[in-house]
Scaffold this active site. Structure first.
Site, PDB file in Angstrom:
ATOM      1  N   TYR A 106       0.829  -1.198   0.000  1.00 21.73           N
ATOM      2  CA  TYR A 106       0.000   0.000   0.000  1.00 21.73           C
ATOM      3  C   TYR A 106       0.869   1.256   0.000  1.00 21.73           C
ATOM      4  O   TYR A 106       0.526   2.257  -0.621  1.00 21.73           O
ATOM      5  CB  TYR A 106      -0.952   0.004   1.204  1.00 21.73           C
ATOM      6  N   ASN A 129     -12.779   0.122  -5.516  1.00 18.32           N
ATOM      7  CA  ASN A 129     -12.610  -0.322  -6.890  1.00 18.32           C
ATOM      8  C   ASN A 129     -13.790  -1.200  -7.320  1.00 18.32           C
ATOM      9  O   ASN A 129     -14.004  -2.275  -6.771  1.00 18.32           O
ATOM     10  CB  ASN A 129     -11.297  -1.107  -7.016  1.00 18.32           C
ATOM     11  N   CYS A 137      -6.728  -4.765  -7.955  1.00 21.23           N
ATOM     12  CA  CYS A 137      -6.426  -4.360  -6.579  1.00 21.23           C
ATOM     13  C   CYS A 137      -5.936  -5.533  -5.733  1.00 21.23           C
ATOM     14  O   CYS A 137      -5.346  -5.317  -4.674  1.00 21.23           O
ATOM     15  CB  CYS A 137      -7.629  -3.678  -5.945  1.00 21.23           C
ATOM     16  N   HIS A 138      -6.135  -6.751  -6.207  1.00 22.35           N
ATOM     17  CA  HIS A 138      -5.641  -7.911  -5.464  1.00 22.35           C
ATOM     18  C   HIS A 138      -4.114  -7.957  -5.433  1.00 22.35           C
ATOM     19  O   HIS A 138      -3.532  -8.689  -4.647  1.00 22.35           O
ATOM     20  CB  HIS A 138      -6.204  -9.214  -6.059  1.00 22.35           C
ATOM     21  N   GLU A 164      -1.322 -16.001 -10.416  1.00 24.98           N
ATOM     22  CA  GLU A 164      -0.452 -15.101 -11.162  1.00 24.98           C
ATOM     23  C   GLU A 164       1.035 -15.379 -10.958  1.00 24.98           C
ATOM     24  O   GLU A 164       1.850 -14.955 -11.755  1.00 24.98           O
ATOM     25  CB  GLU A 164      -0.744 -13.643 -10.778  1.00 24.98           C
TER      26      GLU A 164
END
Length: 169
Positions: A106, A129, A137-138, A164
């Protein structure tokens, strides 16, 4: 919105994923099987008066399926429309530049969005979001590397980050 607004749900290995779009532009999306969860996060000036169900949404659905099948950049070219103040608009744009498998904190997110002391505002950008996945945002973590919150649940965030980070895709 003057153009028709459509929604469709896709079954993914993570769970049902629903998107709301108009003219190929995503207004809201997330791991849910109901549009009610999404309508509330669309900015009031963008919120459609009527939604038309579809079995699929063309390029939007194609990108959702391809992402979940391993093409992690399939979501990158899908346009998104969200509305808020200047910082949140910039912050959402910044999220779209964070590559898959490259989570940021963050603190880093606030810096990239142009205000290094706006850590809470950066967290708020994630929380507000509406277009999850397309505005990823993950990919934002706490300073200590823990997951933090996620509108669709921490378990889904964990699965997305694991998806990912795979090296075989």
């Amino acid at each position: 919105m003057s153009s028709p607004t459509y929604y469709a749900t896709v079954d993914t290995h993570i769970g049902p994923f629903t998107a709301i779009e108009t003219d190929g532009t995503v207004l809201a999306s997330g791991w849910t099987g109901t549009i009610d969860d999404l309508m509330e996060v669309i900015h009031p000036t963008l919120r459609p008066a009527e939604l038309v169900p579809r079995t699929e949404l063309g390029d939007v659905t194609k990108a959702i399926v391809q992402y979940h099948e391993g093409d992690l950049t399939a979501i990158d070219t899908i346009p998104v429309l969200q509305k808020s103040g200047v910082f949140l608009q910039v912050a959402w744009d910044v999220l779209r530049t964070v590559p898959p498998g490259s989570a940021i904190t963050y603190t880093e997110y606030a810096r990239l969005a142009g205000n290094p002391v706006a850590i809470r505002a950066a967290a708020s950008a994630c929380a507000r979001n509406a277009a999850a996945l397309f505005v990823p945002c993950h990919r934002v973590l706490r300073q200590d590397g823990t997951l933090g919150g996620f509108r669709w649940g921490v378990q889904i965030k964990r699965l997305l980050l694991k998806h990912e980070s795979r090296t075989d895709v």
